[in-house]
Design an enzyme around this catalytic site. Structure first.
Site, PDB file in Angstrom:
ATOM      1  N   ALA A 156      -4.181  -2.603  -3.409  1.00 60.24           N
ATOM      2  CA  ALA A 156      -2.704  -2.447  -4.136  1.00 60.24           C
ATOM      3  C   ALA A 156      -1.970  -1.095  -3.653  1.00 60.24           C
ATOM      4  O   ALA A 156      -1.114  -1.046  -3.580  1.00 60.24           O
ATOM      5  CB  ALA A 156      -3.429  -2.738  -5.790  1.00 60.24           C
ATOM      6  N   TYR A 157      -3.269  -0.422  -3.768  1.00 61.03           N
ATOM      7  CA  TYR A 157      -2.744   1.453  -3.526  1.00 61.03           C
ATOM      8  C   TYR A 157      -2.182   1.332  -1.950  1.00 61.03           C
ATOM      9  O   TYR A 157      -1.057   2.143  -1.847  1.00 61.03           O
ATOM     10  CB  TYR A 157      -3.943   1.866  -4.419  1.00 61.03           C
TER      11      TYR A 157
END
Length: 250
Positions: A156-157
């Site tokens: 996600a990052y």
């Protein structure tokens, strides 16, 4: 003591209460810039403002949750109101989530997206009229080596950080006509999380840094902050749409 290299320059730094944001704010202020310190925990920003005031610098602490567009706009307006304009924007704030890709949730992606590329876009859009009013300026955004390398548990990052790099390249092309330069720094620095890791597992931390060509993590002020100073100054006035890999060779 401060120098006059950035005298007259006004810079807003998000996530300025700790880590790279704090180091960047200190480096800018030492070079004579007036610095607005924006962060969710205003007490941390006030502490950094006090550090800057102690060596004769000028700083303004602002409460700002970058996931809220209105708060970003208010922080920029307050900065221009206090210091008379804006010459540079440093988008440092970003929430990180670490979870294996198969287990990553919509909420994980959403918080990284809203605090990263969406917040960066909103800040850039709100800053553009202020930068144009000064005849141009510099925007510095932050990427991540975890995204470039594809490190496990950073899905996600990584999505958010690579989106910021793409956004920055487009902005550099569209806004160059206004004298606005947009660049990205990919740092490898001693953040609060890295400091905690060093305390919790010193042997593993030592082995990690030993594998790095320069043998250490970057200092938030001396290594990352001073690079931001160069981007804000006229020293790198011909650089835009690019990524500086400040990873110590890692």
């Amino acid at each position: 003591m401060t120098s006059t290299r950035l005298a007259g320059k006004v810079v807003l730094v998000t996530g300025a209460g700790q880590g790279i944001g704090r180091g960047t704010a200190l480096a800018l202020a030492r070079e004579g810039a007036c610095v607005a310190l924006a962060g969710r925990t205003v007490a941390k920003c006030e502490a950094v403002a006090a550090e800057i005031g102690a060596f004769g610098g000028s700083a303004l602490a602002l409460a700002c949750d970058v996931t809220e567009r209105t708060q970003i706009e208010s922080a920029l307006a307050a900065t221009a109101g206090r210091f008379g304009g804006l010459d540079a924007l440093v988008n440092n704030a970003q929430t990180s989530v670490q979870r294996l890709l198969a287990e990553t949730t919509f909420e994980d992606v959403d918080v990284c997206w809203r605090s990263g590329p969406l917040a960066t876009l909103h800040a850039m859009q709100a800053a553009l009229p202020l930068l144009r009013a000064r005849g141009g300026g510099s925007i510095v955004n932050f990427g991540s080596s975890t995204a470039i390398d594809g490190n496990a548990a950073f899905g996600a990052y990584a999505m958010a950080k690579e989106a910021i790099r793409g956004l920055s390249r487009v902005a550099a092309r569209e806004w160059g006509r206004y004298g606005v330069r947009v660049n990205v720094i990919v740092p490898n620095a001693l953040s609060p999380a890295a400091e905690q890791f060093a305390q919790d597992d010193p042997e593993r931390f030592r082995k990690l840094t030993k594998t790095m060509p320069l043998g250490r993590l970057g200092d938030p002020e001396a290594d990352i902050g001073r690079a931001v100073v160069a981007l804000v100054s006229d020293d790198l006035a011909y650089l835009t749409g690019d990524t500086l890999m400040l990873t110590g060779g890692a």
